[in-house]
Design a protein around this motif. Structure first.
Motif, PDB file in Angstrom:
ATOM      1  N   SER A   1       3.415  15.896 -12.641  1.00 20.71           N
ATOM      2  CA  SER A   1       2.394  16.582 -13.360  1.00 20.71           C
ATOM      3  C   SER A   1       2.229  18.157 -13.563  1.00 20.71           C
ATOM      4  O   SER A   1       2.834  18.637 -12.634  1.00 20.71           O
TER       5      SER A   1
ATOM      6  N   HIS B   1       3.772  10.361  -9.422  1.00 24.12           N
ATOM      7  CA  HIS B   1       3.032  10.718 -10.678  1.00 24.12           C
ATOM      8  C   HIS B   1       2.274  12.138 -10.348  1.00 24.12           C
ATOM      9  O   HIS B   1       2.268  12.761 -11.458  1.00 24.12           O
ATOM     10  N   THR B   2       1.887  12.514  -9.235  1.00 17.43           N
ATOM     11  CA  THR B   2       1.252  13.705  -9.167  1.00 17.43           C
ATOM     12  C   THR B   2       2.037  14.827  -9.033  1.00 17.43           C
ATOM     13  O   THR B   2       1.834  15.951  -9.818  1.00 17.43           O
TER      14      THR B   2
ATOM     15  N   GLU C   1       2.470   1.743  -3.580  1.00 11.53           N
ATOM     16  CA  GLU C   1       1.449   2.154  -4.464  1.00 11.53           C
ATOM     17  C   GLU C   1       1.190   3.735  -4.129  1.00 11.53           C
ATOM     18  O   GLU C   1       1.038   4.645  -5.064  1.00 11.53           O
ATOM     19  N   MET C   2       1.129   4.118  -3.030  1.00 11.23           N
ATOM     20  CA  MET C   2       1.051   5.606  -2.498  1.00 11.23           C
ATOM     21  C   MET C   2       2.072   6.338  -3.023  1.00 11.23           C
ATOM     22  O   MET C   2       2.142   7.478  -3.635  1.00 11.23           O
TER      23      MET C   2
ATOM     24  N   GLU D   1       3.939   5.642  -5.565  1.00 10.98           N
ATOM     25  CA  GLU D   1       3.880   5.947  -6.907  1.00 10.98           C
ATOM     26  C   GLU D   1       2.859   6.943  -7.280  1.00 10.98           C
ATOM     27  O   GLU D   1       3.346   7.725  -8.260  1.00 10.98           O
ATOM     28  N   ARG D   2       1.827   6.863  -6.555  1.00 11.69           N
ATOM     29  CA  ARG D   2       0.863   8.030  -6.985  1.00 11.69           C
ATOM     30  C   ARG D   2       1.416   9.370  -6.529  1.00 11.69           C
ATOM     31  O   ARG D   2       1.194  10.344  -7.507  1.00 11.69           O
ATOM     32  N   PHE D   3       2.174   9.552  -5.415  1.00 12.80           N
ATOM     33  CA  PHE D   3       2.799  10.804  -5.213  1.00 12.80           C
ATOM     34  C   PHE D   3       3.591  11.287  -6.270  1.00 12.80           C
ATOM     35  O   PHE D   3       3.679  12.510  -6.772  1.00 12.80           O
TER      36      PHE D   3
ATOM     37  N   THR E   1       0.766  -1.407  -0.024  1.00 13.42           N
ATOM     38  CA  THR E   1      -0.227   0.048  -0.084  1.00 13.42           C
ATOM     39  C   THR E   1       0.812   1.297   0.090  1.00 13.42           C
ATOM     40  O   THR E   1       0.586   2.213  -0.741  1.00 13.42           O
TER      41      THR E   1
END
Length: 72
Positions: free
Chosen positions: A72, A68-69, A61-62, A64-66, A58
């Motif tokens: 951007s 990616h954000t 995954e978080m 990776e999301r950070f 978990t």
């Protein structure tokens, strides 16, 4: 402890209420993560526990999301 989106939160489904609840959950998550980190440093948690494996997944995954954000 269960700040989710169940029926008990009817009437709190405005964008502002959702933001407040989400921020509360994030604060609690930070506290829990810090406690888990302390347990790891103290050797309280076995590194091969299934719970730690799920938690690691978990957190990855978080992260990776950070990432990616932020790109951007």
């Amino acid at each position: 402890m269960t700040a989710g989106w169940s029926d008990e939160y009817q009437g709190l489904d405005s964008p502002r209420a959702k933001q407040v609840i989400a921020r509360f959950r994030l604060q609690r998550a930070d506290e829990i993560c810090r406690s888990v980190l302390g347990d790891l440093k103290a050797g309280v948690l076995p590194l091969d526990s299934p719970e730690l494996k799920q938690f690691r997944s978990t957190v990855s995954e978080m992260a990776e999301r950070f990432a990616h954000t932020e790109s951007s």
